[in-house]
Write a protein that holds these residues in place. Structure first.
Motif, PDB file in Angstrom:
ATOM      1  N   ASP A 180      -3.417   3.343  -3.811  1.00  0.00           N
ATOM      2  CA  ASP A 180      -3.108   2.330  -4.816  1.00  0.00           C
ATOM      3  C   ASP A 180      -2.687   1.036  -4.122  1.00  0.00           C
ATOM      4  O   ASP A 180      -2.063   1.054  -3.058  1.00  0.00           O
ATOM      5  CB  ASP A 180      -1.985   2.806  -5.735  1.00  0.00           C
ATOM      6  CG  ASP A 180      -2.427   3.972  -6.611  1.00  0.00           C
ATOM      7  OD1 ASP A 180      -3.646   4.086  -6.846  1.00  0.00           O
ATOM      8  OD2 ASP A 180      -1.573   4.760  -7.038  1.00  0.00           O
ATOM      9  N   ILE A 181      -3.020  -0.092  -4.748  1.00  0.00           N
ATOM     10  CA  ILE A 181      -2.751  -1.415  -4.171  1.00  0.00           C
ATOM     11  C   ILE A 181      -1.946  -2.244  -5.153  1.00  0.00           C
ATOM     12  O   ILE A 181      -2.310  -2.358  -6.325  1.00  0.00           O
ATOM     13  CB  ILE A 181      -4.071  -2.148  -3.844  1.00  0.00           C
ATOM     14  CG1 ILE A 181      -4.917  -1.327  -2.863  1.00  0.00           C
ATOM     15  CG2 ILE A 181      -3.793  -3.540  -3.284  1.00  0.00           C
ATOM     16  CD1 ILE A 181      -6.317  -1.876  -2.683  1.00  0.00           C
ATOM     17  N   GLN A 182      -0.853  -2.810  -4.686  1.00  0.00           N
ATOM     18  CA  GLN A 182      -0.055  -3.740  -5.486  1.00  0.00           C
ATOM     19  C   GLN A 182      -0.155  -5.119  -4.838  1.00  0.00           C
ATOM     20  O   GLN A 182       0.278  -5.314  -3.706  1.00  0.00           O
ATOM     21  CB  GLN A 182       1.406  -3.289  -5.542  1.00  0.00           C
ATOM     22  CG  GLN A 182       2.310  -4.266  -6.297  1.00  0.00           C
ATOM     23  CD  GLN A 182       3.773  -3.882  -6.225  1.00  0.00           C
ATOM     24  OE1 GLN A 182       4.107  -2.755  -5.852  1.00  0.00           O
ATOM     25  NE2 GLN A 182       4.648  -4.814  -6.564  1.00  0.00           N
ATOM     26  N   VAL A 183      -0.740  -6.061  -5.547  1.00  0.00           N
ATOM     27  CA  VAL A 183      -0.936  -7.399  -4.996  1.00  0.00           C
ATOM     28  C   VAL A 183       0.355  -8.200  -5.112  1.00  0.00           C
ATOM     29  O   VAL A 183       0.924  -8.345  -6.196  1.00  0.00           O
ATOM     30  CB  VAL A 183      -2.082  -8.134  -5.718  1.00  0.00           C
ATOM     31  CG1 VAL A 183      -2.258  -9.537  -5.137  1.00  0.00           C
ATOM     32  CG2 VAL A 183      -3.384  -7.349  -5.592  1.00  0.00           C
ATOM     33  N   LEU A 207       0.841  -1.189   0.000  1.00  0.00           N
ATOM     34  CA  LEU A 207       0.000   0.000   0.000  1.00  0.00           C
ATOM     35  C   LEU A 207       0.881   1.246   0.000  1.00  0.00           C
ATOM     36  O   LEU A 207       1.916   1.274   0.667  1.00  0.00           O
ATOM     37  CB  LEU A 207      -0.909   0.024   1.234  1.00  0.00           C
ATOM     38  CG  LEU A 207      -1.810  -1.185   1.458  1.00  0.00           C
ATOM     39  CD1 LEU A 207      -2.544  -1.060   2.782  1.00  0.00           C
ATOM     40  CD2 LEU A 207      -2.794  -1.331   0.312  1.00  0.00           C
ATOM     41  N   ASN A 208       0.451   2.257  -0.722  1.00  0.00           N
ATOM     42  CA  ASN A 208       1.184   3.523  -0.736  1.00  0.00           C
ATOM     43  C   ASN A 208       0.730   4.398   0.431  1.00  0.00           C
ATOM     44  O   ASN A 208       0.246   5.515   0.261  1.00  0.00           O
ATOM     45  CB  ASN A 208       0.969   4.255  -2.065  1.00  0.00           C
ATOM     46  CG  ASN A 208       1.662   3.561  -3.216  1.00  0.00           C
ATOM     47  OD1 ASN A 208       2.627   2.817  -3.012  1.00  0.00           O
ATOM     48  ND2 ASN A 208       1.189   3.781  -4.419  1.00  0.00           N
ATOM     49  N   LEU A 209       0.900   3.861   1.629  1.00  0.00           N
ATOM     50  CA  LEU A 209       0.564   4.556   2.861  1.00  0.00           C
ATOM     51  C   LEU A 209       1.620   4.238   3.913  1.00  0.00           C
ATOM     52  O   LEU A 209       2.223   3.156   3.889  1.00  0.00           O
ATOM     53  CB  LEU A 209      -0.805   4.108   3.384  1.00  0.00           C
ATOM     54  CG  LEU A 209      -2.052   4.555   2.611  1.00  0.00           C
ATOM     55  CD1 LEU A 209      -3.285   3.858   3.174  1.00  0.00           C
ATOM     56  CD2 LEU A 209      -2.212   6.063   2.675  1.00  0.00           C
ATOM     57  N   PRO A 210       1.867   5.143   4.857  1.00  0.00           N
ATOM     58  CA  PRO A 210       2.803   4.832   5.942  1.00  0.00           C
ATOM     59  C   PRO A 210       2.274   3.692   6.803  1.00  0.00           C
ATOM     60  O   PRO A 210       1.057   3.530   6.979  1.00  0.00           O
ATOM     61  CB  PRO A 210       2.865   6.151   6.750  1.00  0.00           C
ATOM     62  CG  PRO A 210       2.313   7.203   5.847  1.00  0.00           C
ATOM     63  CD  PRO A 210       1.337   6.518   4.944  1.00  0.00           C
ATOM     64  N   ALA A 211       3.178   2.908   7.347  1.00  0.00           N
ATOM     65  CA  ALA A 211       2.769   1.801   8.209  1.00  0.00           C
ATOM     66  C   ALA A 211       1.970   2.301   9.407  1.00  0.00           C
ATOM     67  O   ALA A 211       1.023   1.652   9.855  1.00  0.00           O
ATOM     68  CB  ALA A 211       4.004   1.024   8.686  1.00  0.00           C
ATOM     69  N   ARG A 212       2.337   3.480   9.925  1.00  0.00           N
ATOM     70  CA  ARG A 212       1.640   4.011  11.093  1.00  0.00           C
ATOM     71  C   ARG A 212       0.191   4.350  10.786  1.00  0.00           C
ATOM     72  O   ARG A 212      -0.649   4.355  11.675  1.00  0.00           O
ATOM     73  CB  ARG A 212       2.369   5.253  11.620  1.00  0.00           C
ATOM     74  CG  ARG A 212       3.725   4.956  12.230  1.00  0.00           C
ATOM     75  CD  ARG A 212       4.296   6.170  12.916  1.00  0.00           C
ATOM     76  NE  ARG A 212       4.599   7.238  11.975  1.00  0.00           N
ATOM     77  CZ  ARG A 212       5.734   7.351  11.306  1.00  0.00           C
ATOM     78  NH1 ARG A 212       6.676   6.437  11.470  1.00  0.00           N
ATOM     79  NH2 ARG A 212       5.948   8.356  10.484  1.00  0.00           N
ATOM     80  N   GLY A 237     -13.977 -11.311   0.480  1.00  0.00           N
ATOM     81  CA  GLY A 237     -13.984 -10.527   1.708  1.00  0.00           C
ATOM     82  C   GLY A 237     -12.643  -9.897   1.992  1.00  0.00           C
ATOM     83  O   GLY A 237     -12.547  -8.754   2.456  1.00  0.00           O
ATOM     84  N   LEU A 238     -11.561 -10.628   1.698  1.00  0.00           N
ATOM     85  CA  LEU A 238     -10.217 -10.096   1.905  1.00  0.00           C
ATOM     86  C   LEU A 238      -9.958  -8.916   0.980  1.00  0.00           C
ATOM     87  O   LEU A 238      -9.429  -7.872   1.404  1.00  0.00           O
ATOM     88  CB  LEU A 238      -9.177 -11.198   1.677  1.00  0.00           C
ATOM     89  CG  LEU A 238      -7.711 -10.793   1.838  1.00  0.00           C
ATOM     90  CD1 LEU A 238      -7.451 -10.232   3.224  1.00  0.00           C
ATOM     91  CD2 LEU A 238      -6.796 -11.985   1.563  1.00  0.00           C
ATOM     92  N   ALA A 239     -10.336  -9.053  -0.292  1.00  0.00           N
ATOM     93  CA  ALA A 239     -10.139  -7.962  -1.251  1.00  0.00           C
ATOM     94  C   ALA A 239     -10.944  -6.732  -0.848  1.00  0.00           C
ATOM     95  O   ALA A 239     -10.469  -5.589  -0.946  1.00  0.00           O
ATOM     96  CB  ALA A 239     -10.528  -8.413  -2.660  1.00  0.00           C
ATOM     97  N   ALA A 240     -12.174  -6.944  -0.381  1.00  0.00           N
ATOM     98  CA  ALA A 240     -13.013  -5.823   0.036  1.00  0.00           C
ATOM     99  C   ALA A 240     -12.418  -5.121   1.253  1.00  0.00           C
ATOM    100  O   ALA A 240     -12.449  -3.890   1.356  1.00  0.00           O
ATOM    101  CB  ALA A 240     -14.428  -6.305   0.331  1.00  0.00           C
ATOM    102  N   THR A 241     -11.868  -5.882   2.183  1.00  0.00           N
ATOM    103  CA  THR A 241     -11.255  -5.292   3.374  1.00  0.00           C
ATOM    104  C   THR A 241     -10.048  -4.443   3.006  1.00  0.00           C
ATOM    105  O   THR A 241      -9.870  -3.330   3.504  1.00  0.00           O
ATOM    106  CB  THR A 241     -10.837  -6.398   4.357  1.00  0.00           C
ATOM    107  OG1 THR A 241     -12.000  -7.138   4.746  1.00  0.00           O
ATOM    108  CG2 THR A 241     -10.178  -5.809   5.588  1.00  0.00           C
ATOM    109  N   ILE A 242      -9.211  -4.957   2.119  1.00  0.00           N
ATOM    110  CA  ILE A 242      -8.025  -4.205   1.701  1.00  0.00           C
ATOM    111  C   ILE A 242      -8.427  -2.972   0.911  1.00  0.00           C
ATOM    112  O   ILE A 242      -7.790  -1.922   0.998  1.00  0.00           O
ATOM    113  CB  ILE A 242      -7.091  -5.111   0.874  1.00  0.00           C
ATOM    114  CG1 ILE A 242      -6.568  -6.265   1.734  1.00  0.00           C
ATOM    115  CG2 ILE A 242      -5.928  -4.311   0.291  1.00  0.00           C
ATOM    116  CD1 ILE A 242      -5.781  -7.300   0.969  1.00  0.00           C
ATOM    117  N   GLY A 243      -9.526  -3.082   0.149  1.00  0.00           N
ATOM    118  CA  GLY A 243      -9.962  -1.970  -0.685  1.00  0.00           C
ATOM    119  C   GLY A 243     -10.404  -0.746   0.083  1.00  0.00           C
ATOM    120  O   GLY A 243     -10.504   0.343  -0.481  1.00  0.00           O
TER     121      GLY A 243
END
Length: 336
Positions: free
Chosen positions: A297-300, A251-256, A286-292
């Motif tokens: 942006d998401i890189q699998v 994920l393009n987000l900080p871990a915090r 359900g896993l994809a929806a939770t991550i969404g």
């Protein structure tokens, strides 16, 4: 033509979007000449904004990164989104105090109509059963440990249960990963004195200075960070769920920012604005929806079943977005 101050704010707002702007495009959007754009760019630079000039037939500009944080400009929706994100982050054990201070600063400068929108939503933290004893870790400690990891420098620290009491003998380590799991931050490191891998609670670490020499990172045993952490804790507290579907994404987000909402997932810091998330669920959809729900942006990374679940959800959402509204939904109010 807009006044200079209003035009500078409009120019800054355009440059904050993640794209390159040619001088002609900026001039057209602002209804000025390219020469005026160049003068306004110089004015913003004098105010401390690191605006990069791009070479090419028409030239171009974009807002770069600098050594200090200059004033920023947000539109109404961005300001509300930022305030709500900080309100959510305020429930985090790791960065809650900093988020509260940042929220207070933002709220003071919000126009009254935006402040009312923000104040209408009050977020209450509900702790899950597995995170009742979440650790409090200072932002400064996380930043320093992260810096040492990326610099590949040996880290020496005192380690103990009581931050104010006596600690164990100083530990000499080669730090490799900073992760969060079930409300706690952990450092995975090679212990030089014990010649073995160790997992340390970050809230029990008191770094010593200076740091040690640089080193060449060694490979972590097993199938990655997530498997290493769950393997070390499996059976010791009974909290590791054996989900039938488990996947990894970047994920393009900080871990915090991700950690407070990752439930029993494992979050691995990859940089200031990137992290790896390992999460489980009862189904791939359900896993994809939770991550969404993470707005980025998401890189699998894998497995293929998770990629397929994202494709299925994308098709469903696209179909829902294209549905006409000529037929009212059951129970809908059609009196207006």
């Amino acid at each position: 033509m807009q006044k200079t101050s209003s035009r500078l704010l409009a120019l800054l707002s355009l440059l904050q979007t993640p794209r390159h702007w040619s001088g002609d495009d900026l001039a057209e959007r602002l209804d000025v000449t390219p020469r005026t754009v160049r003068r306004d760019i110089d004015r913003l630079r004098e105010l401390g904004y690191p605006i990069r000039a791009l070479k090419g037939p028409s030239g171009g500009y974009r807002l770069g990164t600098g050594w200090q944080l200059p004033p920023l400009r947000f539109d109404d929706d961005q300001a509300v989104a930022l305030a709500l994100a900080l309100q959510s982050a305020a429930t985090s054990p790791a960065i809650g105090e900093d988020a509260v201070r940042a929220l207070s600063t933002i709220r003071q400068v919000l126009p009254s109509h935006l402040r009312q929108r923000v104040d209408m939503l009050q977020i209450t933290a509900v702790t899950s059963p597995g995170t009742g004893n979440a650790s409090l870790v200072g932002t400064q400690l996380l930043m320093e440990v992260s810096r040492v990891i990326h610099a590949c420098e040996e880290l020496r620290f005192d380690y103990g249960h009581d931050p104010t009491g006596p600690a164990e003998h100083p530990r000499r380590t080669q730090p490799h990963h900073l992760v969060t799991w079930r409300g706690h931050w952990y450092l995975i490191a090679w212990d030089l004195d014990r010649a073995d891998w160790r997992v340390f609670r970050a809230d029990r670490i008191r770094p010593r200075t200076p740091t040690g020499p640089r080193f060449t990172p060694r490979d972590l045993p097993g199938d990655g960070v997530a498997a290493f952490i769950t393997g070390r804790f499996r059976g010791t507290d009974g909290s590791t769920a054996d989900w039938p579907c488990r996947g990894e994404v970047i994920l393009n987000l900080p871990a915090r920012a991700v950690a407070p909402f990752a439930q029993d997932g494992i979050v691995e810091e990859l940089g200031p604005d990137r992290c790896r998330l390992s999460l489980g669920s009862w189904s791939w959809t359900g896993l994809a929806a939770t991550i969404g729900r993470f707005d980025t942006d998401i890189q699998v990374i894998g497995p293929p079943q998770l990629t397929g679940a994202f494709a299925d959800l994308a098709a469903r959402y696209a179909n829902a977005a294209g549905t006409t509204r000529s037929t009212p939904a059951p129970g809908a109010d059609t009196s207006r």
